[in-house]
Design an enzyme around this catalytic site. Structure first.
Site, mmCIF file in Angstrom:
data_model
loop_
_atom_site.group_PDB
_atom_site.id
_atom_site.type_symbol
_atom_site.label_atom_id
_atom_site.label_comp_id
_atom_site.label_asym_id
_atom_site.label_seq_id
_atom_site.Cartn_x
_atom_site.Cartn_y
_atom_site.Cartn_z
ATOM 1 N N GLU A 95 43.425 37.185 39.642
ATOM 2 C CA GLU A 95 44.155 38.096 40.526
ATOM 3 C C GLU A 95 43.805 39.563 40.248
ATOM 4 O OE1 GLU A 95 48.661 39.257 42.076
ATOM 5 O OE2 GLU A 95 48.417 38.209 40.183
ATOM 6 N N LYS A 143 43.427 35.069 43.769
ATOM 7 C CA LYS A 143 44.632 35.618 44.383
ATOM 8 C C LYS A 143 44.353 37.084 44.685
ATOM 9 C CE LYS A 143 49.622 36.244 43.991
ATOM 10 N NZ LYS A 143 50.885 35.801 43.365
#
Length: 301
Positions: free
Chosen positions: A176, A213
């Protein structure tokens, strides 16, 4: 669910991943949004007990099932706790929801327009414990504030190094590198990030897969090469500060990307609600995010 069942559910399942992983610094804000003020607790233990009650209420809700919620990201204390007398990962798996755990320990101060992750000296022990509890994968967050290629390259390199450590434990890393949606150079950040992720993906051994992500891109469809990449199990999106309607509208413009929302999932829930009100509100939020994740709209080139 066995490991391969989880791989299939996350890779091919219709639905989204709930982010229930607010930790230390973000917990008071999450509780305030839920209707619990800071004077309701006097120390960290009481604070974390209250946030666990909120998460338990969500997970045990009849609205929260694997039909639309394919995965959930947990904070370590939530993973270590119980829901309806069962260990939290077990409670999720029994509902058809694949468990993940947030592993980062927060962010370094900004340098070169980015915030790297702080060191994680106890990561191997945490991964061993999490896997033993049935947790499928991890999530680790960095932040990109401006279009500095050196900084973005460092963020992505660090993310992939941690990802390799996770893979070595037989778990799935959710990488992420969040682009700050308030950045003045957000579109440029998106483009540099795409290029750096592709470099690192291509360097992974054949047969290896990670998850990504990402913040929803300024240009819809920009991350299509990541969605289609053989070394990416799934691309998921964070809401990044958007309210739910806007987050879902932006999500629907991006083929193959499903939600992994936190605030946008929880924003209408309140501790003071009756169970019927709570479950109805949660069901409405889940339905809206599910639609944005699975019903895509065409966008003019």
């Amino acid at each position: 669910m066995q490991h391969q069942d989880m791989v299939k559910k996350i890779g091919d399942g219709n639905g989204f991943i709930a982010a229930l992983d607010q930790s230390g610094g973000s917990t008071p804000k999450a509780l305030k949004g839920y209707g619990i003020e800071e004077n309701a607790y006097s120390n960290d233990d009481e604070m974390f007990a209250l946030i666990h009650q909120m998460r338990s209420r969500i997970i045990s809700s009849p609205a929260f099932t694997g039909d639309k919620v394919i995965g959930a990201i947990l904070f370590e204390k939530t993973m270590d706790g119980t829901v309806d007398g069962k260990q939290t990962p077990t409670a999720l798996i029994e509902k058809g929801v694949v468990p993940f755990i947030k592993i980062d320990k927060g962010l370094e101060d900004e340098a070169n327009g980015v915030q790297l992750m702080k060191p994680m000296p106890e990561l191997d022990a945490l991964l061993t414990k999490a896997k033993g509890l049935g947790v499928f994968g991890t999530k680790e967050r960095s932040v990109i504030n401006s279009a500095n290629r050196e900084g973005i390259a460092a963020v992505v390199a660090q993310q992939f190094e941690v990802g390799k450590q996770v893979l070595a434990h037989g778990m799935m890393p959710m990488i992420e590198p969040e682009v700050n949606i308030k950045s003045d150079t957000r579109a440029e950040c998106d483009q540099i990030l795409l290029e750096e992720i592709l470099k690192n993906l291509d360097a992974l051994p054949d047969g290896t897969q990670v998850m990504l992500k990402l913040s929803l891109p300024v240009k819809a469809g920009l991350f299509d090469p990541l969605v289609d990449h053989p070394k990416v199990l799934r691309v998921v999106a964070l809401s990044g500060g958007y309210k739910r309607p806007e987050a879902c509208a932006e999500l629907a413009k991006n083929r193959g990307i499903v939600a992994s929302f936190s605030r946008a999932l929880l924003e209408d829930l309140r501790a003071q609600m009756s169970d019927d009100e709570f479950n109805a509100s949660l069901a409405s939020a889940i339905d809206e995010i599910y639609q944005g994740s699975t019903k895509k709209v065409a966008v003019a080139a």
